[in-house]
Design a protein around this motif. Structure first.
Motif, PDB file in Angstrom:
ATOM      1  N   ALA A   5       1.116  -1.566   0.174  1.00  0.00           N
ATOM      2  CA  ALA A   5      -0.133  -0.193  -0.083  1.00  0.00           C
ATOM      3  C   ALA A   5       0.597   1.259   0.132  1.00  0.00           C
ATOM      4  N   SER A   6       0.589   2.603  -0.713  1.00  0.00           N
ATOM      5  CA  SER A   6       1.347   3.015  -0.872  1.00  0.00           C
ATOM      6  C   SER A   6       0.513   4.317  -1.591  1.00  0.00           C
ATOM      7  N   GLY A   7       0.696   5.677  -1.146  1.00  0.00           N
ATOM      8  CA  GLY A   7       0.203   6.920  -1.059  1.00  0.00           C
ATOM      9  C   GLY A   7      -0.277   7.585  -0.039  1.00  0.00           C
ATOM     10  N   GLY A   8      -0.066   7.459   1.050  1.00  0.00           N
ATOM     11  CA  GLY A   8      -0.992   7.916   2.273  1.00  0.00           C
ATOM     12  C   GLY A   8      -0.055   9.488   2.941  1.00  0.00           C
ATOM     13  N   GLY A   9      -0.773   9.903   3.963  1.00  0.00           N
ATOM     14  CA  GLY A   9       0.613  11.525   4.228  1.00  0.00           C
ATOM     15  C   GLY A   9      -0.541  12.399   4.760  1.00  0.00           C
ATOM     16  N   LEU A  10       0.136  13.504   5.213  1.00  0.00           N
ATOM     17  CA  LEU A  10      -0.651  14.560   6.120  1.00  0.00           C
ATOM     18  C   LEU A  10      -1.157  15.756   5.015  1.00  0.00           C
ATOM     19  N   VAL A  11      -2.560  15.151   5.409  1.00  0.00           N
ATOM     20  CA  VAL A  11      -3.508  16.265   4.510  1.00  0.00           C
ATOM     21  C   VAL A  11      -4.042  17.408   5.461  1.00  0.00           C
ATOM     22  N   GLN A  12      -5.078  18.459   4.829  1.00  0.00           N
ATOM     23  CA  GLN A  12      -6.149  19.577   5.622  1.00  0.00           C
ATOM     24  C   GLN A  12      -7.359  18.872   5.231  1.00  0.00           C
ATOM     25  N   GLY A  14     -10.482  18.541   4.173  1.00  0.00           N
ATOM     26  CA  GLY A  14     -11.204  18.808   2.703  1.00  0.00           C
ATOM     27  C   GLY A  14     -10.427  18.385   2.078  1.00  0.00           C
ATOM     28  N   ASP A  15      -9.468  18.651   1.826  1.00  0.00           N
ATOM     29  CA  ASP A  15      -8.528  18.351   0.553  1.00  0.00           C
ATOM     30  C   ASP A  15      -8.956  16.006  -0.066  1.00  0.00           C
ATOM     31  N   SER A  16      -8.215  15.826  -0.947  1.00  0.00           N
ATOM     32  CA  SER A  16      -8.111  14.584  -1.087  1.00  0.00           C
ATOM     33  C   SER A  16      -6.936  14.126  -1.528  1.00  0.00           C
ATOM     34  N   LEU A  17      -7.142  12.246  -1.530  1.00  0.00           N
ATOM     35  CA  LEU A  17      -5.500  11.931  -1.064  1.00  0.00           C
ATOM     36  C   LEU A  17      -6.120  10.411  -2.766  1.00  0.00           C
ATOM     37  N   THR A  18      -5.296   9.754  -2.857  1.00  0.00           N
ATOM     38  CA  THR A  18      -5.852   8.405  -3.081  1.00  0.00           C
ATOM     39  C   THR A  18      -4.389   7.303  -2.488  1.00  0.00           C
ATOM     40  N   LEU A  19      -4.698   6.378  -2.300  1.00  0.00           N
ATOM     41  CA  LEU A  19      -4.047   5.369  -2.268  1.00  0.00           C
ATOM     42  C   LEU A  19      -3.866   4.574  -3.092  1.00  0.00           C
ATOM     43  N   SER A  20      -2.856   3.467  -2.916  1.00  0.00           N
ATOM     44  CA  SER A  20      -2.815   2.194  -3.696  1.00  0.00           C
ATOM     45  C   SER A  20      -2.334   1.538  -3.718  1.00  0.00           C
ATOM     46  N   CYS A  21      -2.777   0.600  -4.091  1.00  0.00           N
ATOM     47  CA  CYS A  21      -2.082  -1.112  -3.698  1.00  0.00           C
ATOM     48  C   CYS A  21      -1.914  -1.881  -4.824  1.00  0.00           C
ATOM     49  N   PHE A  67     -15.755   8.416  -0.812  1.00  0.00           N
ATOM     50  CA  PHE A  67     -14.692   7.336  -0.780  1.00  0.00           C
ATOM     51  C   PHE A  67     -14.756   6.565  -2.553  1.00  0.00           C
ATOM     52  N   THR A  68     -14.659   6.186  -3.068  1.00  0.00           N
ATOM     53  CA  THR A  68     -14.327   5.775  -4.587  1.00  0.00           C
ATOM     54  C   THR A  68     -13.112   4.539  -4.587  1.00  0.00           C
ATOM     55  N   ILE A  69     -13.367   3.283  -4.861  1.00  0.00           N
ATOM     56  CA  ILE A  69     -12.905   2.075  -4.251  1.00  0.00           C
ATOM     57  C   ILE A  69     -12.430   1.367  -5.925  1.00  0.00           C
ATOM     58  N   LEU A  80      -8.082   3.796  -4.201  1.00  0.00           N
ATOM     59  CA  LEU A  80      -9.073   4.426  -2.630  1.00  0.00           C
ATOM     60  C   LEU A  80      -9.276   5.993  -3.193  1.00  0.00           C
ATOM     61  N   ARG A  81      -9.991   6.003  -4.214  1.00  0.00           N
ATOM     62  CA  ARG A  81      -9.912   7.880  -3.786  1.00  0.00           C
ATOM     63  C   ARG A  81     -10.509   8.188  -3.159  1.00  0.00           C
ATOM     64  N   MET A  82      -9.980   9.059  -2.222  1.00  0.00           N
ATOM     65  CA  MET A  82     -10.643  10.210  -1.020  1.00  0.00           C
ATOM     66  C   MET A  82     -11.064  11.250  -0.867  1.00  0.00           C
ATOM     67  N   ASN A  83     -12.393  11.950  -1.144  1.00  0.00           N
ATOM     68  CA  ASN A  83     -12.211  12.687  -1.366  1.00  0.00           C
ATOM     69  C   ASN A  83     -13.088  13.201  -0.147  1.00  0.00           C
ATOM     70  N   SER A  84     -12.772  15.124   0.176  1.00  0.00           N
ATOM     71  CA  SER A  84     -13.608  15.688   1.663  1.00  0.00           C
ATOM     72  C   SER A  84     -12.759  14.472   2.296  1.00  0.00           C
ATOM     73  N   LEU A  85     -11.684  15.447   3.011  1.00  0.00           N
ATOM     74  CA  LEU A  85     -11.511  14.486   3.849  1.00  0.00           C
ATOM     75  C   LEU A  85     -11.302  14.783   5.331  1.00  0.00           C
ATOM     76  N   LYS A  86     -11.612  14.239   6.389  1.00  0.00           N
ATOM     77  CA  LYS A  86     -12.305  14.980   7.633  1.00  0.00           C
ATOM     78  C   LYS A  86     -11.002  14.537   8.821  1.00  0.00           C
ATOM     79  N   PRO A  87     -10.656  14.937  10.100  1.00  0.00           N
ATOM     80  CA  PRO A  87      -9.947  14.417  10.821  1.00  0.00           C
ATOM     81  C   PRO A  87     -10.572  13.508  11.202  1.00  0.00           C
ATOM     82  N   GLU A  88     -11.926  12.800  11.366  1.00  0.00           N
ATOM     83  CA  GLU A  88     -11.599  11.526  12.107  1.00  0.00           C
ATOM     84  C   GLU A  88     -11.120  10.015  10.851  1.00  0.00           C
TER      85      GLU A  88
END
Length: 123
Positions: A5-12, A14-21, A67-69, A80-88
């Protein structure tokens, strides 16, 4: 079978992030693939899964619409495309290979796991 797995990180928030496996080994396209996450002090929880052909997807309620897989069986990858990320959403995210080809939401029905990638969402 190995899952990376890869693609993690620190975001704010409302941001988006895509994880890849990325999967190695045989029969990737004969198994459901899933994403789970585990926050500190909490149990590992289901996030999303996609069946062997990509024809069906399933999401945990709190991820629906955000999220979209997806998967590419030719490349042996699942994203895994993650939009509108929240602290939780902060957690270590794991990809896993299911034991079957249908929708699977429980950890016990996944037999191979990646090492996890950290996602941290700041407020």
């Amino acid at each position: 079978v190995q899952l990376q797995a890869s693609g993690g990180g620190l975001v704010q928030a409302g941001d988006s992030l895509t994880l890849s496996c990325a999967a190695s080994g045989r029969s990737f396209n004969m198994h459901t693939m899933g994403w789970f996450r585990q926050a500190p002090g909490k149990e590992r929880e289901f996030v999303a899964c996609i069946t062997w052909s990509g024809g069906s997807t399933h999401y945990a309620n709190s991820m629906k619409g955000r999220f979209t897989i997806s998967r590419d069986n030719a490349k042996n990858t699942v994203d895994l495309r993650m939009n509108s990320l929240k602290p939780e959403d902060t957690a270590v995210y794991y990809c896993a290979r299911g034991k079957g080809i249908v929708v699977i939401t429980t950890t016990g029905w996944y037999d191979y796991w990646g090492q996890g990638t950290q996602v941290t969402v700041s407020s």
